[in-house]
Write a protein that holds these residues in place. Structure first.
Motif, PDB file in Angstrom:
ATOM      1  N   LEU A   1      -4.255  -3.027  -3.795  1.00  0.00           N
ATOM      2  CA  LEU A   1      -3.638  -2.728  -2.501  1.00  0.00           C
ATOM      3  C   LEU A   1      -4.622  -2.858  -1.344  1.00  0.00           C
ATOM      4  CD1 LEU A   1      -1.504   0.431  -3.411  1.00  0.00           C
ATOM      5  CD2 LEU A   1      -0.684  -1.902  -3.090  1.00  0.00           C
ATOM      6  N   GLY A   2      -5.913  -2.899  -1.662  1.00  0.00           N
ATOM      7  CA  GLY A   2      -6.920  -2.950  -0.612  1.00  0.00           C
ATOM      8  C   GLY A   2      -7.095  -1.639   0.110  1.00  0.00           C
ATOM      9  N   ALA A   3      -6.644  -0.546  -0.505  1.00  0.00           N
ATOM     10  CA  ALA A   3      -6.672   0.767   0.137  1.00  0.00           C
ATOM     11  C   ALA A   3      -7.937   1.519  -0.247  1.00  0.00           C
ATOM     12  CB  ALA A   3      -5.443   1.580  -0.261  1.00  0.00           C
ATOM     13  N   SER A   4      -8.395   2.373   0.665  1.00  0.00           N
ATOM     14  CA  SER A   4      -9.559   3.204   0.370  1.00  0.00           C
ATOM     15  C   SER A   4      -9.165   4.534  -0.258  1.00  0.00           C
ATOM     16  CB  SER A   4     -10.363   3.456   1.644  1.00  0.00           C
ATOM     17  OG  SER A   4      -9.537   4.037   2.647  1.00  0.00           O
ATOM     18  N   SER A   5      -7.897   4.933  -0.098  1.00  0.00           N
ATOM     19  CA  SER A   5      -7.417   6.159  -0.737  1.00  0.00           C
ATOM     20  C   SER A   5      -5.913   6.063  -0.931  1.00  0.00           C
ATOM     21  CB  SER A   5      -7.767   7.408   0.084  1.00  0.00           C
ATOM     22  OG  SER A   5      -7.021   7.441   1.277  1.00  0.00           O
ATOM     23  N   VAL A   6      -5.430   6.798  -1.932  1.00  0.00           N
ATOM     24  CA  VAL A   6      -4.001   6.833  -2.258  1.00  0.00           C
ATOM     25  C   VAL A   6      -3.638   8.285  -2.543  1.00  0.00           C
ATOM     26  CG1 VAL A   6      -2.160   6.025  -3.786  1.00  0.00           C
ATOM     27  CG2 VAL A   6      -4.109   4.536  -3.286  1.00  0.00           C
ATOM     28  N   VAL A   7      -2.494   8.723  -2.031  1.00  0.00           N
ATOM     29  CA  VAL A   7      -2.018  10.069  -2.317  1.00  0.00           C
ATOM     30  C   VAL A   7      -0.512   9.995  -2.548  1.00  0.00           C
ATOM     31  CG1 VAL A   7      -1.714  10.621   0.126  1.00  0.00           C
ATOM     32  CG2 VAL A   7      -1.954  12.463  -1.543  1.00  0.00           C
ATOM     33  N   LEU A   8      -0.033  10.720  -3.570  1.00  0.00           N
ATOM     34  CA  LEU A   8       1.380  10.703  -3.939  1.00  0.00           C
ATOM     35  C   LEU A   8       1.906  12.129  -3.974  1.00  0.00           C
ATOM     36  CD1 LEU A   8       3.901   9.170  -5.037  1.00  0.00           C
ATOM     37  CD2 LEU A   8       2.966   9.532  -7.337  1.00  0.00           C
ATOM     38  N   GLY A   9       3.034  12.365  -3.303  1.00  0.00           N
ATOM     39  CA  GLY A   9       3.646  13.682  -3.279  1.00  0.00           C
ATOM     40  C   GLY A   9       5.100  13.618  -3.699  1.00  0.00           C
ATOM     41  N   LEU A  10       5.593  14.712  -4.293  1.00  0.00           N
ATOM     42  CA  LEU A  10       6.982  14.817  -4.729  1.00  0.00           C
ATOM     43  C   LEU A  10       7.662  15.950  -3.972  1.00  0.00           C
ATOM     44  CD1 LEU A  10       6.920  14.388  -8.608  1.00  0.00           C
ATOM     45  CD2 LEU A  10       7.353  12.675  -6.846  1.00  0.00           C
TER      46      LEU A  10
END
Length: 687
Positions: free
Chosen positions: A185-194
């Motif tokens: 994705l070329g991202a420096s960070s990823v966060v997932l919430g429900l």
């Protein structure tokens, strides 16, 4: 751009001069005198450089003023190299015209030397290259756009490939926050919430500071925070300016220093069936904008991730329901037996639904032996689980009645046949005496037990195999039993085929691997059971549900339970007096003297009934029974060889018989009748 004939005398019937031909094509020529440093341009060159003849003084400084300062060093380097090598040069640079426009220019020249090889002048041409480079730039831009579209398509394909094998919500979270996903994705960070009951709970993150994770692990949907905001608004947010980020989410200001390198963020709502179920956040380093293609791809990814999460939700719910149903049908706990440790394990199948027909059970028989059962009903649905529950109860009842192991298996097969479910089941029954180590094994189409001896060696216990339960054949013996002796410290493993069978592999590979896994397992039965499940899961892929039971015989023979067994003979009246005396002595030994009178009365009544109504001998048994806490009871039982159950009758005042069961009912805390394979047992308990 118009060009005039510099001579003013050119006729269309005469060949044009070179300077005219160059000027018509947007080109000009020049001569650079290296000794004086003066540059001489023709009319076409003046047009290209936007000079007038009376304006240009021939100096290089005036030329540099028309060029962009940052491009001058590269042009000088090309020319200096040509002068050193007595060769030619070719370079592009931009010229700023009077109207302020920048136009690309191309110049090339050759160094001319004198007879001694010294550079004296440079002859060359200069031309307008704006159209040429515009076409090159357009081609380059098209190539970059095409590459970007391919890259975006690769991202979608990669995400789909990573999410395709996910099953649970945890699987989806792990896939989305992996290092490979970040890089793709070329991202420096990823966060997932429900979303859970008005809250947004983080279930996965990578590249995020621990302080931020701790503070924002659970937030309310109505809060003005990024993930909660997009869940509430149901629209993605793309931000490339810190000021805009702070204006939208002012409470996040204290965390900005944690993202000093981040220049862009995107927050995507995850919506499935018009219902927000979560949100995804991505940060990027060194990114100035989101192109239209990028925004389209990220929106598509949000939909893909939402679908995967919804599928995982359904699986988790079904799996939890299946596990609850399965566990409700399995025994709540194993019996406590002196000199023997029993450890069960059950793992549902990883496939959707997860309901299977695997089961285990164990019970203590009246003679102190332990019957351990493990089996597998055909199928993986609610019907298989229901049949499993019925079959487990039937096997338990037949074993408790005291039938031989082979008879227990035969009756269970008949029971399954009579259910008329069109299902069959494999089963393994082992009856083990903890005191002697004698193990009697009966198999019904099931894998034989595996034993690990005290020295660490392992072996399959060979025993004759019969047909699976529910497949009875009338003209042959149903099942045969085999017997072996387990030494103190030995461990016996009973398992279903889900522990060792794997699709695409030969069954012998699984059997050999199970032997190796057992031989290297820890000594504790509980740790050993977990070791077997974990060690074999990588091979089997958890495609099938698994039931296993580990039995470990103690290193010391168990101390015999306090118990009295005495024969009461029909043709020997003195045997009843002997039994009464032995009972009195046993009660004294067990510190239960206060129960003596009542115990003798009830024992005599039950024994007399057996002798009078069965026309055979009887066995009087007595033993203390321990319950939770310090409470103890005395259990009395009289066994005979008649299958006729006693009948309680109402005795009149003049009757001399019929009061035995009335006394038992009035004086005992509980009483009942248990069928045995060769008769019955009437029992009662005194608190």
């Amino acid at each position: 751009m118009r060009f005039s004939d510099p001579s003013g005398e050119h006729s269309s019937r005469e060949p044009p001069t070179a300077d005219v031909a160059l000027a018509v094509n947007g080109m000009g020529s020049f001569t650079w005198d290296l000794e004086t440093g003066v540059m001489h341009y023709d009319g076409g060159a003046y047009e290209v450089m936007d000079f007038t003849p009376d304006e240009f003084d021939g100096s290089l400084a005036m030329l540099r003023d028309r060029m962009l300062p940052e491009e001058v060093p590269a042009v000088n380097e090309q020319i200096e190299r040509a002068l050193r090598e007595r060769s030619e040069f070719s370079t592009y640079f931009r010229v700023r015209y009077r109207d302020g426009w920048l136009r690309w220019t191309h110049t090339q020249g050759r160094v001319v030397c004198d007879d001694e090889g010294r550079p004296t002048r440079v002859l060359g041409i200069i031309r307008d290259a704006s159209r040429e480079l515009r076409a090159v730039d357009q081609t380059r831009q098209l190539r970059e756009e095409r590459a970007e579209r391919h890259r975006q398509a690769d991202i979608i394909g990669f995400v789909n490939d990573e999410l395709a094998p996910t099953v649970t919500v945890d699987d989806v979270a792990e896939a989305l926050t992996s290092t490979q996903m970040q890089e793709q994705l070329g991202a420096s960070s990823v966060v997932l919430g429900l979303v859970e009951g008005g809250l947004v709970r983080l279930i996965g993150a990578s590249g995020i500071n621990e302080e931020l994770l701790r503070d924002l692990r659970v937030v309310r949907v109505e809060e003005q925070l990024p993930l909660a905001d997009v869940v509430r608004r149901r629209e993605p947010v793309f931000l490339t300016e810190r000021e805009e980020y702070l204006r939208r989410y002012p409470t996040m200001g204290r965390y900005l220093q944690l993202f000093s390198a981040a220049s862009a963020v995107v927050f995507l709502p995850l919506i499935a069936h018009d219902r927000p179920i979560g949100a995804l956040g991505l940060t990027y380093d060194g990114k100035g904008r989101f192109s239209t293609d990028e925004r389209t791809v990220l929106r598509a990814l949000g939909r893909t991730i939402a679908q995967s999460l919804e599928r995982a939700f359904l699986y988790d719910q079904e799996h939890e329901l299946a596990a609850g149903l399965q566990n409700a049908m399995l025994p709540g706990r194993m019996p406590s037996v002196s000199g023997l440790t029993l450890v069960p394990r059950y793992r549902p199948a990883r496939a959707r639904g997860g309901i299977g027909g695997d089961w285990y059970d164990a019970l203590v028989l009246p003679d102190g032996r332990v019957a351990a059962v493990i089996g597998d009903v055909q199928g993986h649905d609610v019907k298989a689980a229901a049949v499993m529950g019925q079959l487990r109860i039937a096997l338990r009842a037949y074993a408790a009645e005291g039938h031989p192991a082979a008879t227990v298996m035969a009756r269970a097969s008949s029971f399954l046949t009579e259910l008329d479910t069109d299902l069959f089941a494999t089963c393994l029954l082992v009856v083990l005496d903890p005191a002697t180590g004698t193990a009697e094994t009966v198999r019904a189409g099931h894998t034989e037990p595996l034993v690990r001896f005290p020295d660490g060696t392992c072996a399959w216990l060979e025993s004759p195999g019969g047909l699976p339960l529910g497949l009875m054949v009338d003209d042959r013996p149903a099942y045969m039993a085999s017997e072996t002796v387990l030494p103190p410290g030995a461990e016996l493993l009973l398992c279903t085929d889900g522990l060792l069978e794997s699709r695409g592999h030969d069954i012998d590979e699984g059997r050999d691997l199970l032997v190796d896994t057992l031989s290297t397992g820890p000594g504790s039965p509980g740790e050993l059971a977990d070791h077997l499940l974990g060690g074999m899961a990588a091979y089997t892929g958890a495609e099938d549900d698994v039931a296993l039971l580990v039995l470990r015989r103690g290193t010391r023979p168990p101390a015999p339970d306090p118990r009295l067994d005495v024969e009461v003979l029909r043709n020997d009246p003195a045997s009843l007096d002997t039994a009464r005396a032995l009972l009195r002595a046993s009660l004294h030994r067990w510190s239960m003297d206060p129960l003596g009178d009542v115990a003798e009365l009830l024992a005599c009544e039950m024994a007399t009934n057996a002798l009078r109504h069965t026309e055979g001998d009887a066995t009087l048994s007595a033993r203390p029974v321990h319950y939770e806490g310090e409470r103890r009871s005395l259990r009395l039982s009289v066994a005979d060889e008649s299958s006729d159950f006693p009948v309680r009758r109402a005795a009149t005042e003049l009757s001399t018989r019929g009061r035995g069961l009335m006394l038992v009912e009035e004086l005992a805390a509980a009483w009942g009748v248990e069928p045995r394979g060769t008769g019955k047992s009437v029992w009662c308990e005194l608190s």
